[in-house]
Design a protein around this motif. Structure first.
Motif, PDB file in Angstrom:
ATOM      1  N   SER A 149       5.873 -11.651  -7.954  1.00 31.22           N
ATOM      2  CA  SER A 149       4.643 -12.124  -8.589  1.00 31.22           C
ATOM      3  C   SER A 149       4.203 -13.488  -8.070  1.00 31.22           C
ATOM      4  N   GLU A 150       5.110 -14.215  -7.412  1.00 33.03           N
ATOM      5  CA  GLU A 150       4.777 -15.538  -6.888  1.00 33.03           C
ATOM      6  C   GLU A 150       4.438 -15.516  -5.401  1.00 33.03           C
ATOM      7  N   ALA A 151       4.338 -14.345  -4.820  1.00 33.08           N
ATOM      8  CA  ALA A 151       4.024 -14.227  -3.396  1.00 33.08           C
ATOM      9  C   ALA A 151       2.614 -14.730  -3.120  1.00 33.08           C
ATOM     10  N   GLU A 152       2.423 -15.322  -1.922  1.00 32.08           N
ATOM     11  CA  GLU A 152       1.102 -15.811  -1.536  1.00 32.08           C
ATOM     12  C   GLU A 152       0.123 -14.665  -1.335  1.00 32.08           C
ATOM     13  N   ILE A 153       0.644 -13.513  -0.926  1.00 33.91           N
ATOM     14  CA  ILE A 153      -0.204 -12.346  -0.701  1.00 33.91           C
ATOM     15  C   ILE A 153      -0.545 -11.698  -2.043  1.00 33.91           C
ATOM     16  N   LYS A 154      -1.835 -11.472  -2.271  1.00 32.02           N
ATOM     17  CA  LYS A 154      -2.277 -10.837  -3.505  1.00 32.02           C
ATOM     18  C   LYS A 154      -2.230  -9.326  -3.375  1.00 32.02           C
ATOM     19  N   GLU A 155      -2.775  -8.807  -2.275  1.00 32.03           N
ATOM     20  CA  GLU A 155      -2.746  -7.376  -2.010  1.00 32.03           C
ATOM     21  C   GLU A 155      -3.020  -7.116  -0.541  1.00 32.03           C
ATOM     22  N   ILE A 156      -2.614  -5.935  -0.078  1.00 34.60           N
ATOM     23  CA  ILE A 156      -2.865  -5.518   1.294  1.00 34.60           C
ATOM     24  C   ILE A 156      -3.425  -4.099   1.272  1.00 34.60           C
ATOM     25  N   LEU A 157      -4.508  -3.899   2.020  1.00 34.20           N
ATOM     26  CA  LEU A 157      -5.026  -2.556   2.245  1.00 34.20           C
ATOM     27  C   LEU A 157      -4.630  -2.143   3.653  1.00 34.20           C
ATOM     28  N   LEU A 158      -3.894  -1.061   3.757  1.00 34.66           N
ATOM     29  CA  LEU A 158      -3.415  -0.587   5.050  1.00 34.66           C
ATOM     30  C   LEU A 158      -4.134   0.696   5.400  1.00 34.66           C
ATOM     31  N   GLY A 159      -4.917   0.663   6.484  1.00 32.92           N
ATOM     32  CA  GLY A 159      -5.650   1.842   6.925  1.00 32.92           C
ATOM     33  C   GLY A 159      -4.832   2.633   7.932  1.00 32.92           C
ATOM     34  N   ILE A 160      -4.639   3.901   7.686  1.00 31.92           N
ATOM     35  CA  ILE A 160      -3.792   4.750   8.526  1.00 31.92           C
ATOM     36  C   ILE A 160      -4.600   5.925   9.072  1.00 31.92           C
ATOM     37  N   ASP A 161      -4.517   6.138  10.384  1.00 31.83           N
ATOM     38  CA  ASP A 161      -5.140   7.303  11.012  1.00 31.83           C
ATOM     39  C   ASP A 161      -4.299   8.526  10.634  1.00 31.83           C
TER      40      ASP A 161
END
Length: 214
Positions: A149-161
């Protein structure tokens, strides 16, 4: 009583749908991971965009990275970073300066070059997201949220073919409002790479200041 039963049923169905979405996301990510690990090496050319609307910042450039297991050579924004399995070399031609340090996996934050295509295996929850058709390619997005919960990253969207099981793009949002987008322009595998690509030869950098951190 009837309303309570319906509410419980609705909650149960919602939980089941979420579990199914998570399972689909995990299955697709596992397929991507297996595909990546089946290659002897990978060479990626990519577009890199860093944006922070509040700070009126937008940087756009291209970069490339060569990967072989944990080894990598990354060229981005005029800086070259080389990891030979033990030492990390950061080469800045503009300043004629090189920093050498021992790699510490505990210092890794965000998506590092050696984990660029497999970072999602640990520390994230998965969620099936939107699907886009981009120039005839079906791109399935998976939303990743850090467990910490303390990570600098809030969220990641990963686009996959969906057809090739290769990563198409990555959109990383940080808690300070910064958004980093990496879009893969070319993805080459099993290339005839030089044996010296992931090594550092100090003789090639005569006149450079070398900062040895340890």
């Amino acid at each position: 009583m009837k309303k309570i039963v319906l509410l419980v049923l609705a909650i149960g169905l919602s939980g089941l749908a979420q579990a199914q979405n998570s399972a689909k996301a995990e299955k697709l990510l596992n397929e991507v991971s297996q595909k990546v690990k089946s290659y002897d090496n990978i060479v990626v050319d990519f577009k890199y965009v860093l944006e922070n609307t509040a700070e009126n910042i937008k940087q756009e450039t291209r970069g490339d990275v060569s990967l072989k297991g944990e080894l990598y050579r990354l060229n981005l924004m005029g800086v070259t970073r080389v990891f030979d399995g033990k030492k990390l070399y950061t080469i800045v031609p503009e300043d004629e300066e090189i920093t050498i340090s021992t790699y510490n996996p505990n210092d890794d934050q965000g998506v590092t070059p050696s984990k660029m295509l497999t970072f999602y295996e640990d520390g994230y929850t998965y969620k099936w997201d939107t699907t886009q058709d981009i120039k005839g390619r079906k791109i399935q997005y998976i939303k990743l949220n850090p467990i910490d919960s303390e990570a600098e990253i809030k969220e990641i969207l990963l686009g996959i073919d969906v057809q090739t099981k290769h990563i198409y793009n990555l959109i990383q949002k940080q808690d300070n409002g910064t958004k980093v987008t990496i879009k893969v322009n070319s993805f080459k595998t099993n290339e005839p790479l030089s044996n010296n690509l992931f090594s550092f030869d100090e003789n090639k950098y005569a006149g450079y200041y070398i900062n040895r951190l340890d």
